[in-house]
Design a protein around this motif. Structure first.
Motif, short mmCIF file in Angstrom:
data_model
loop_
_atom_site.label_atom_id
_atom_site.label_comp_id
_atom_site.label_asym_id
_atom_site.label_seq_id
_atom_site.Cartn_x
_atom_site.Cartn_y
_atom_site.Cartn_z
N PRO A 2 30.12 -19.78 -37.98
CA PRO A 2 29.60 -21.03 -38.56
C PRO A 2 28.14 -20.87 -38.97
N PHE A 3 27.76 -21.56 -40.03
CA PHE A 3 26.40 -21.49 -40.54
C PHE A 3 25.66 -22.78 -40.18
N GLN A 4 24.45 -22.63 -39.66
CA GLN A 4 23.64 -23.78 -39.31
C GLN A 4 22.71 -24.11 -40.48
N HIS A 58 25.25 -30.53 -38.49
CA HIS A 58 26.21 -29.75 -37.73
C HIS A 58 26.41 -28.37 -38.34
N PRO A 59 26.80 -27.37 -37.56
CA PRO A 59 27.18 -26.07 -38.13
C PRO A 59 28.35 -26.24 -39.08
N ASP A 60 28.36 -25.45 -40.13
CA ASP A 60 29.37 -25.60 -41.17
C ASP A 60 30.16 -24.30 -41.34
N THR A 61 31.47 -24.43 -41.51
CA THR A 61 32.32 -23.31 -41.88
C THR A 61 33.18 -23.75 -43.06
#
Length: 862
Positions: A151-153, A262-265
């Motif tokens: 996941p990317f922050q 939020h972290p994103d995927t």
């Protein structure tokens, strides 16, 4: 070039709720449940909900919408929302409707206004009208899902991040549909997806598989994401070729302004197929070509210059580009997008049809974006599957016009200046950064040549009379013309036969106009029959308008011109000089004596204009078409004449160049252009057209070509990409080519880059015997190697002096040259002391080191 947002909507017809043209209700009749909810929920709530990109303005409930009813009505009336920026302008209204159009009708806007004016009444929920959401299809039959490994922050604020997503397949495939699923819709503003077939962009990524990427991203367009958008689905039996090693690049624009993003995927789903489809999409880009080329580029501004510069304080600055279509196929446009940055305020894209078919207008609007909004960039779709799409044919010219406001009255510019910490507008030039500008468009097209149902198209048939379908081949190729081959030319006989009735003149065109600087009063005009049949010239006339005159001197044209024939009309008084310089036949007439500022015109028997050079009634001195002491040449390929002069069709060359007319060209041309590339007269990055050059060697990622003329500076490498055979097909030594690309330098090697060009072309137009190599001494090569780069040469009577892993050196005295390292695997290498009577190959350069590359075993003669 970057398209910062891609609405990727499938080409389906949509019956939008509440879109009828019924009369507007009065304010007392309108309620949320009875009238407004079906409009707002369908058109607005895909973004405006608690989990969407606009959670603070939820419109999916009465309470949320009523709290901002005035805002909803105002945004609808100004057409800022929904954010569909395609517009119908008086000067640019598309003929075909877009296949997914969420815009509100006038009646729907009036309903929202009446509801707001009445104080946003709720109405009776027990008698609520049916809510029908906009149909947004889901890609149920996807075959491959890609996502970042972790996941990317997202950081706070705006950011653009490119995720490198390898396909991970052990075989080639084709992609015909793309869907993006944002991991966190509250922060994912939009996503752009592209395919990198060679996988080179993977080198830009960090260990986590991503890199910062505001601005341009390379690759083939696959689609993208905008809240509420549908998957990108290509027209039937169409796919993008993805060889082994391909990677997908997902450019995600994060709009993270809450305090705890939020972290994103974000995931990308692809529908792939292992069998080759009947056709591949063609993506044509227009704009950003800052120098004129044979196929178009930046058009002169009001002052006649070619500078892309938007002065500070100017509020209605216009830049315009054009592109001449030379591809022989007919294409249907299925998607479009315009692109500018924060200074842009509107853009329009249109096609000028060379020969309109049926009800087609001469100028057909494709897309107008007004107002331009850098935050809401989109793809717009036409329905190519149902024959409801614009057509692009050979000879058409695509135009793009961008308008800019570089003043403090432009709110999106002022916002960007604040972000960048700049106090006031400054002059803006072309570039990738937020405060630079672009003017660009992309057209997604499919080949419909010969497909029945399109205007002017008839299918090819078999003996049974049934239409034939394209037959897939083992390897993908660029779209090609599927119509019948042109007839063979008639056999030559002593009897010319009866004159062919004159046509409308569309095939008799001007191809060269000369006011020679070197040999006195050598003035001539060259005309060409560009058609496929002979034309009787009785009734045609060649006219010259001297020094801005509106009344011409005239030369009647006589006889018959065969298909493809070129004819020279030269001024009297310089017959001997002309014959000595060119050794070519000419028809002499005093009326031809143009002095560099005169216009010419060909008139057909019915009085219509067949073609024109210059502006009639205008003295050419100081204009873009002045040819004093110079040569004005029509850029190939010549499709048809024009009734008005267009700068993009011509190149005016300094008279110190060789002024040999096109009629003098042997089967091999392109020598002057190659010399100018090798000697640096054509800048790196400028478009290049090489016509009638011959292949001297074939490599793994391109071919070497030469033009006829002096052997020095006559050869060059044409870069086609690692998988070039899959795209361009087989090319052999001796093939005669037309090439279109850009001037590039790779580790010191001068190239014509076709693979990276905006409008690439590699076309085999014939075959001939390859030039014999120029035999040189090792000493001459060692002393002055640069003029021979890319040229087929040979060295003789040499002896092997040293060997390396893949190369060896030869000497013919005290000097040596390297042999090998490129085309031919020389293993096993010859032993030191072995002599060769002749070694043939192409002379190459890499970082200042030169080598002779043999092509096959026959190039090494003991």
């Amino acid at each position: 070039m970057v398209f910062a947002l891609a609405i990727a909507c499938g080409p389906q017809e949509v019956d939008l709720p509440g879109s009828s043209a019924e009369g507007s209700p009065s304010s007392g009749d309108v309620t949320w449940h009875g009238d407004v909810a079906p409009i707002v929920v369908a058109h607005c709530a895909t973004c405006h909900n608690a989990d969407g990109i606009a959670p603070k303005l939820p419109y999916d409930t009465y309470a949320g919408a009523a709290a901002v009813h005035r805002l909803i009505a105002d945004r609808a009336e100004s057409r800022q929302m929904p954010p569909f920026r395609a517009a119908d302008l008086p000067e640019c209204t598309p003929v075909h409707p877009f296949s997914w159009d969420p815009r509100l009708s006038d009646a729907q806007i009036a309903t929202l206004q009446a509801w707001s004016d009445a104080g946003a009444p709720e109405g009776d929920p027990t008698t609520a009208a049916l809510i029908v959401p906009l149909p947004v299809p889901v890609l149920d039959d996807w075959t491959l899902e890609l996502s970042p490994s972790e996941p990317f922050q997202p950081p706070l604020g705006d950011s653009h991040v490119c995720f490198v997503l390898p396909l991970g397949l052990d075989h080639d495939t084709w992609i015909d549909a793309t869907e993006v699923l944002p991991g966190d819709p509250a922060v994912v503003h939009h996503v752009q997806v592209r395919l990198d077939p060679e996988g080179d962009l993977a080198d830009l990524a960090n260990e986590d598989g991503w890199y910062d990427c505001y601005g341009a991203i390379n690759g083939i367009d696959l689609g993208g994401f905008l809240p509420g958008a549908a998957p990108a689905i290509l027209p039937a039996d169409t796919g993008v070729y993805a060889p082994v090693g391909s990677v997908v690049i997902a450019q995600v624009h994060y709009h993270a302004y809450n305090q705890d993003p939020h972290p994103d995927t974000t995931r990308v789903r692809l529908r792939t197929r292992d069998e080759r489809p009947a056709r591949e999409p063609k993506f044509q880009r227009v704009g950003n070509d800052l120098a004129p080329t044979s196929f178009g580029g930046l058009e002169p501004g009001d002052t006649g210059d070619l500078q892309f510069r938007i002065p500070a304080g100017e509020s209605e600055h216009v830049e315009r580009f054009s592109f001449l279509v030379t591809d022989p196929a007919t294409y249907a446009v299925y998607l479009l997008a315009n692109h500018m940055h924060a200074v842009g305020v509107r853009a329009r894209l249109w096609v000028e049809h060379a020969e309109p078919v049926g009800a087609e207008p001469t100028e057909e609007c494709l897309l107008a974006t007004d107002p331009w909004d850098v935050e809401w960039q989109s793809y717009y779709h036409y329905d190519a599957d149902n024959f409801d799409a614009p057509l692009i044919r050979p000879g058409d010219r695509i135009w793009l016009e961008c308008t800019y406001d570089n003043s403090t009255d432009n709110p999106q510019l002022m916002d960007q200046l604040e972000v960048e910490g700049v106090e006031a507008p400054t002059d803006v030039v072309y570039g990738n950064t937020a405060l630079d500008e672009m003017c660009a468009a992309v057209l997604g097209m499919v080949d419909v040549t010969g497909v029945a149902g399109w205007p002017g198209e008839t299918p090819s048939t078999t003996d049974t009379g049934e239409p034939t379908q394209p037959t897939p081949t083992d390897e993908p190729t660029e779209p090609t013309d599927t119509t019948d081959e042109p007839p063979e030319p008639p056999e030559e006989t002593d009897d010319p036969g009866e004159p062919v009735p004159a046509t409308d003149g569309g095939s008799i065109v001007l191809t060269e106009v000369v006011d020679h600087a070197l040999e006195g009063a050598i003035h001539y005009v060259e005309i060409t029959n560009t058609g496929t049949e002979a034309i009787a010239l009785e009734g045609f006339a060649l006219e010259r308008f001297a020094n801005g005159a509106e009344t011409p001197s005239s030369v009647p044209l006589e006889g018959t011109m065969a298909a493809g024939e070129r004819r020279i009309y030269a001024a009297t008084g310089a017959e001997n000089e002309f014959a000595a310089l060119y050794d070519l036949p000419a028809i002499y007439d005093a009326a031809i004596s143009g002095n560099g500022d005169d216009a010419y015109r060909i008139v057909a028997p019915d009085g219509s204009v067949s073609d024109v050079y210059g502006e009639i009634g205008v003295d050419g001195s100081g204009t873009a078409w002045e040819y004093t002491d110079a040569v004005a040449s029509r850029l190939e390929p010549i499709v048809a004449g024009r009734t008005t002069w267009w700068s993009g069709d011509w190149m005016v060359r300094d008279g110190t160049w060789s002024a040999s007319p096109l009629a003098a060209a042997s089967p091999i041309g392109g020598a002057e252009e190659i010399r100018d590339l090798q000697t640096g007269l054509i800048p790196v990055g400028e478009g290049v057209n090489l016509d009638q050059v011959i292949v001297t060697a074939v490599g793994s990622d391109g071919v070497w070509v030469q033009g006829r003329g002096d052997r020095e500076w006559s050869g060059i490498f044409v870069y086609l990409g690692v998988s070039w055979v899959l795209t361009w097909g087989d090319v052999s030594i001796g093939d005669i080519l037309s090439v279109r690309g850009v001037h590039a330098e790779w580790h010191g090697q001068t190239e014509v880059d076709v693979a990276g060009a905006l409008a690439p072309l590699l076309e085999v137009t014939g075959h001939d015997v390859a030039p014999t190599p120029e035999i040189l001494s090792v000493t001459s090569l060692a002393g002055d190697p640069e003029p021979w780069e890319g040229v087929l040469i040979a060295v003789g009577n040499v002896e092997v002096s040293t060997t390396d892993l893949t190369t060896f050196t030869v000497i013919d005295g005290s000097d040596s040259v390297t042999v090998g390292g490129g085309i031919l695997d020389l293993a096993p290498l010859p032993e030191v002391g072995v002599s060769y009577g002749l070694i043939v190959g192409v002379w190459t350069e890499f970082d200042g080191a030169y080598a002779l590359w043999p092509r096959d075993g026959s190039d090494l003669t003991p």
